[in-house]
Design a protein around this motif. Structure first.
Motif, PDB file in Angstrom:
ATOM      1  N   ALA A  87       0.815  -1.218   0.000  1.00 42.44           N
ATOM      2  CA  ALA A  87       0.000   0.000   0.000  1.00 42.44           C
ATOM      3  C   ALA A  87       0.847   1.267   0.000  1.00 42.44           C
ATOM      4  O   ALA A  87       0.385   2.323  -0.450  1.00 42.44           O
ATOM      5  N   GLU A  88       2.091   1.173   0.481  1.00 37.30           N
ATOM      6  CA  GLU A  88       2.931   2.366   0.617  1.00 37.30           C
ATOM      7  C   GLU A  88       3.785   2.652  -0.608  1.00 37.30           C
ATOM      8  O   GLU A  88       4.425   3.702  -0.689  1.00 37.30           O
ATOM      9  N   ASP A  89       3.802   1.777  -1.589  1.00 35.86           N
ATOM     10  CA  ASP A  89       4.678   1.979  -2.740  1.00 35.86           C
ATOM     11  C   ASP A  89       4.136   3.058  -3.672  1.00 35.86           C
ATOM     12  O   ASP A  89       2.948   3.404  -3.644  1.00 35.86           O
ATOM     13  N   ASP A  90       5.032   3.564  -4.533  1.00 38.65           N
ATOM     14  CA  ASP A  90       4.648   4.525  -5.572  1.00 38.65           C
ATOM     15  C   ASP A  90       4.262   3.727  -6.816  1.00 38.65           C
ATOM     16  O   ASP A  90       5.084   3.456  -7.696  1.00 38.65           O
TER      17      ASP A  90
ATOM     18  N   ILE B 200      -4.556   0.698 -19.409  1.00 40.94           N
ATOM     19  CA  ILE B 200      -3.800   1.457 -18.410  1.00 40.94           C
ATOM     20  C   ILE B 200      -4.399   2.832 -18.215  1.00 40.94           C
ATOM     21  O   ILE B 200      -4.622   3.583 -19.163  1.00 40.94           O
ATOM     22  N   ARG B 201      -4.658   3.160 -16.952  1.00 40.81           N
ATOM     23  CA  ARG B 201      -5.107   4.490 -16.567  1.00 40.81           C
ATOM     24  C   ARG B 201      -4.138   5.022 -15.519  1.00 40.81           C
ATOM     25  O   ARG B 201      -4.151   4.582 -14.364  1.00 40.81           O
ATOM     26  N   PRO B 202      -3.235   5.946 -15.907  1.00 37.33           N
ATOM     27  CA  PRO B 202      -2.196   6.396 -14.988  1.00 37.33           C
ATOM     28  C   PRO B 202      -2.725   6.926 -13.663  1.00 37.33           C
ATOM     29  O   PRO B 202      -2.057   6.855 -12.636  1.00 37.33           O
ATOM     30  N   GLU B 203      -3.946   7.472 -13.668  1.00 35.37           N
ATOM     31  CA  GLU B 203      -4.480   8.063 -12.432  1.00 35.37           C
ATOM     32  C   GLU B 203      -4.894   7.009 -11.416  1.00 35.37           C
ATOM     33  O   GLU B 203      -5.181   7.327 -10.263  1.00 35.37           O
ATOM     34  N   SER B 204      -4.938   5.756 -11.821  1.00 34.81           N
ATOM     35  CA  SER B 204      -5.316   4.695 -10.890  1.00 34.81           C
ATOM     36  C   SER B 204      -4.352   3.525 -11.029  1.00 34.81           C
ATOM     37  O   SER B 204      -4.755   2.396 -11.304  1.00 34.81           O
ATOM     38  N   ALA B 205      -3.062   3.815 -10.835  1.00 32.86           N
ATOM     39  CA  ALA B 205      -2.022   2.810 -11.062  1.00 32.86           C
ATOM     40  C   ALA B 205      -2.189   1.605 -10.148  1.00 32.86           C
ATOM     41  O   ALA B 205      -2.139   0.458 -10.593  1.00 32.86           O
ATOM     42  N   ARG B 206      -2.405   1.846  -8.874  1.00 34.94           N
ATOM     43  CA  ARG B 206      -2.562   0.723  -7.950  1.00 34.94           C
ATOM     44  C   ARG B 206      -3.784  -0.115  -8.325  1.00 34.94           C
ATOM     45  O   ARG B 206      -3.726  -1.355  -8.326  1.00 34.94           O
ATOM     46  N   GLY B 207      -4.873   0.555  -8.683  1.00 34.51           N
ATOM     47  CA  GLY B 207      -6.077  -0.156  -9.066  1.00 34.51           C
ATOM     48  C   GLY B 207      -5.874  -1.005 -10.310  1.00 34.51           C
ATOM     49  O   GLY B 207      -6.427  -2.096 -10.435  1.00 34.51           O
ATOM     50  N   PHE B 208      -5.076  -0.503 -11.255  1.00 39.04           N
ATOM     51  CA  PHE B 208      -4.796  -1.263 -12.469  1.00 39.04           C
ATOM     52  C   PHE B 208      -4.103  -2.573 -12.132  1.00 39.04           C
ATOM     53  O   PHE B 208      -4.510  -3.645 -12.596  1.00 39.04           O
ATOM     54  N   PHE B 209      -3.055  -2.508 -11.321  1.00 37.88           N
ATOM     55  CA  PHE B 209      -2.319  -3.729 -10.983  1.00 37.88           C
ATOM     56  C   PHE B 209      -3.209  -4.700 -10.189  1.00 37.88           C
ATOM     57  O   PHE B 209      -3.186  -5.914 -10.433  1.00 37.88           O
ATOM     58  N   GLU B 210      -4.001  -4.175  -9.269  1.00 36.78           N
ATOM     59  CA  GLU B 210      -4.816  -5.056  -8.436  1.00 36.78           C
ATOM     60  C   GLU B 210      -5.971  -5.685  -9.213  1.00 36.78           C
ATOM     61  O   GLU B 210      -6.393  -6.807  -8.902  1.00 36.78           O
TER      62      GLU B 210
END
Length: 319
Positions: free
Chosen positions: A20-23, A50-60
């Motif tokens: 959760a803490e990563d960039d 890919i949506r840069p504004e939701s990077a974490r959401g994309f990977f998850e």
């Protein structure tokens, strides 16, 4: 251990220490550089989502963490892009040549090449200060050579002579010249310089010899990785493609002094990088990056993020 003997364990993102803490946006930028080259079930079309504004959401949403083990403990090391002084012509100050890939790739040893087997064939790209600098440039596989007129040559890996790679650090430990745990790249370089005659013999024990090619790359970009695209400091990882697909995101938990917890991308390979839990972290360019890279020799864990269809198929087959 053969790939068939691997053990695969499906994990959740909550199992990744520090996730959760990563960039995640920084990781996504590195991922986008090579995602169109990744091959296998589930990779096609990822770049469009890919949506840069939701990077974490994309990977998850699109990936599943999978721990791949082959029975060997995890080991992280670091590599970097050296920047050294050199010349387009030989001189007393710059006597050691860097070579282009010879036609036919002759089966010559390091000793034979250093003794002049390729001399006079017009294969020299540049000359550097000594054999130690040339050796370390070959170990890293790429580098920058700053010429007297201010120009900088970007050199990339072009091929090697086919002989097996041997770690000089390990050889020096076996000889009792250095102590295990203290055989950093800087320590090895220092020993070779203080002991030039014996050092020459030790370097030649690594019969593998790397050839280079000149690259046209903007100065702000890193060297080219195995996928033919520039690698990113502290976001690109060299892996064993026999276990980890190139282009895949990799969550690393390196338990050294820096305790790195971050999402990296498998964008490079290396002759010494063998095994499911073996990763080589690209640190950056120049002397400071070299010192940092040389200190990394950490255990821990690396977890591959596979596209959901691929992860599901592999886990089902392994169960």
């Amino acid at each position: 251990m053969p790939v068939a003997a691997r053990r695969l364990t499906g994990l959740g993102f909550g199992d990744l220490d520090g996730w959760a803490e990563d960039d995640h946006a920084a990781a996504l930028r590195a991922f986008r550089a090579t995602c169109d080259l990744a091959e296998g079930d589930g990779w096609t079309g990822l770049a469009r989502d890919i949506r840069p504004e939701s990077a974490r959401g994309f990977f998850e949403a699109r990936f599943r963490p999978v721990l791949i083990e082959d029975g060997s403990p995890a080991l992280f090391t670091g590599y970097y892009e050296p920047e050294i002084e050199g010349s387009p012509v030989p001189s007393d100050r710059y006597p050691a040549p860097l070579y282009r890939l010879p036609p036919g790739l002759p089966w010559l040893t390091r000793a034979e090449i250093e003794d002049g087997a390729l001399a006079g064939r017009g294969l020299e790209i540049a000359w550097v200060e000594d054999a130690v600098e040339a050796f370390f440039l070959q170990v890293q596989g790429s580098g920058r050579v700053r010429l007297p007129d201010g120009r900088v040559l970007r050199l990339g890996y072009a091929g090697k002579n086919g002989h097996p790679y041997a770690s000089v650090g390990r050889l020096l430990i076996e000889r009792g010249a250095l102590v295990a745990g203290e055989a950093t790249a800087d320590a090895v370089r220092g020993w070779l310089r203080r002991n030039p005659e014996e050092g020459r013999t030790v370097m030649r024990a690594n019969a593998s010899f790397v050839f280079f090619r000149e690259l046209e790359l903007p100065s702000e970009l890193g060297p080219l990785g195995a996928m033919g695209r520039p690698v990113t400091p502290l976001r690109s990882l060299a892996v064993d493609p026999g276990h980890v697909p190139l282009g895949a995101p990799i969550w690393i938990e390196a338990n050294g002094a820096e305790r790195l917890r971050r999402l990296m991308i498998a964008q490079d390979v290396g002759g010494a990088i063998k095994g499911a839990q073996r990763g080589d972290i690209f640190v950056g360019t120049g002397a400071a990056a070299g010192l940092r890279a040389g200190r990394i020799r950490d255990g821990g864990r690396m977890v591959v993020l596979l596209p959901l269809p691929q992860a599901q198929a592999l886990l089902a087959a392994a169960s």
